[in-house]
Design an enzyme around this catalytic site. Sequence first.
Site, PDB file in Angstrom:
ATOM      1  N   ASP A 147      57.539  55.043  22.979  1.00  0.00           N
ATOM      2  CA  ASP A 147      57.072  54.434  21.728  1.00  0.00           C
ATOM      3  C   ASP A 147      55.728  53.740  21.926  1.00  0.00           C
ATOM      4  O   ASP A 147      54.874  53.762  21.023  1.00  0.00           O
ATOM      5  CB  ASP A 147      58.091  53.431  21.188  1.00  0.00           C
ATOM      6  N   GLY A 158      66.983  59.111  27.404  1.00  0.00           N
ATOM      7  CA  GLY A 158      68.067  59.172  26.433  1.00  0.00           C
ATOM      8  C   GLY A 158      67.498  59.388  25.053  1.00  0.00           C
ATOM      9  O   GLY A 158      66.291  59.250  24.835  1.00  0.00           O
ATOM     10  N   GLY A 159      68.346  59.727  24.132  1.00  0.00           N
ATOM     11  CA  GLY A 159      67.912  59.944  22.762  1.00  0.00           C
ATOM     12  C   GLY A 159      67.485  58.654  22.086  1.00  0.00           C
ATOM     13  O   GLY A 159      67.698  57.551  22.603  1.00  0.00           O
ATOM     14  N   SER A 160      66.888  58.807  20.931  1.00  0.00           N
ATOM     15  CA  SER A 160      66.480  57.663  20.131  1.00  0.00           C
ATOM     16  C   SER A 160      67.689  56.776  19.834  1.00  0.00           C
ATOM     17  O   SER A 160      68.787  57.272  19.581  1.00  0.00           O
ATOM     18  CB  SER A 160      65.870  58.173  18.818  1.00  0.00           C
ATOM     19  N   SER A 161      67.483  55.472  19.921  1.00  0.00           N
ATOM     20  CA  SER A 161      68.504  54.463  19.611  1.00  0.00           C
ATOM     21  C   SER A 161      69.702  54.495  20.557  1.00  0.00           C
ATOM     22  O   SER A 161      70.779  54.004  20.234  1.00  0.00           O
ATOM     23  CB  SER A 161      68.973  54.590  18.157  1.00  0.00           C
ATOM     24  N   GLY A 188      69.680  52.916  23.459  1.00  0.00           N
ATOM     25  CA  GLY A 188      69.729  51.636  24.163  1.00  0.00           C
ATOM     26  C   GLY A 188      68.796  51.515  25.350  1.00  0.00           C
ATOM     27  O   GLY A 188      68.894  50.557  26.114  1.00  0.00           O
ATOM     28  N   LYS A 189      67.881  52.460  25.513  1.00  0.00           N
ATOM     29  CA  LYS A 189      66.977  52.437  26.667  1.00  0.00           C
ATOM     30  C   LYS A 189      66.106  51.182  26.709  1.00  0.00           C
ATOM     31  O   LYS A 189      65.947  50.578  27.766  1.00  0.00           O
ATOM     32  CB  LYS A 189      66.079  53.682  26.664  1.00  0.00           C
TER      33      LYS A 189
END
Length: 177
Positions: A37, A10-13, A15-16
């Site tokens: 990250d 999923g994209g940044s932020s 909730g992964k």
Amino acid sequence: MSGWVIVLNGGSSSGKGSIARCLQAVLPEPWLAFSVDDFVDALPAAMQASDDGIDFGPNGEVNVGPAFKQLDAAWSAGIAAMARAGANVIIDDVFLGGAGSQQRWIDAFGNLDVLWVGVRCAADVAAEREAARGDRTVGMAALQADIVHEGVRYDVEVDTTHAESIDCAHTIAGKLA
């Protein structure tokens, strides 16, 4: 005996990371969790803001160079080796290259059991989370919200726009049963 792998894309932020922590809490066996990250943080400082490494543009763009790609291939192979050795592993990733990014993991995993999870979040909500975090390049969340899913095949998708991470984790865990 090989372990399982859950790949959260999923994209940044989106909730992964929160979903990964919830999965560790609800799944009956121990699971290791690693995020893109973690990989970026492990890079030497000289590869940050580098044409050869990784560079974050002023509007949230992410550009990676050849040295980054080489180390990323080693990272993927290492994660796969842990699963082959019997560890259950959760990967939190951002498929900037869409289907091509998924293919790199498919190649690394070979015949391992993998659950592919799409983690969606409305761009405006992800952007609000990004601003609240304060540790991301502004614009990254909105830019990545849809492109990371282009051409990617999933076994299950969750949407954190309105759903809590724990509910998403239970949905994902149900697919492993």
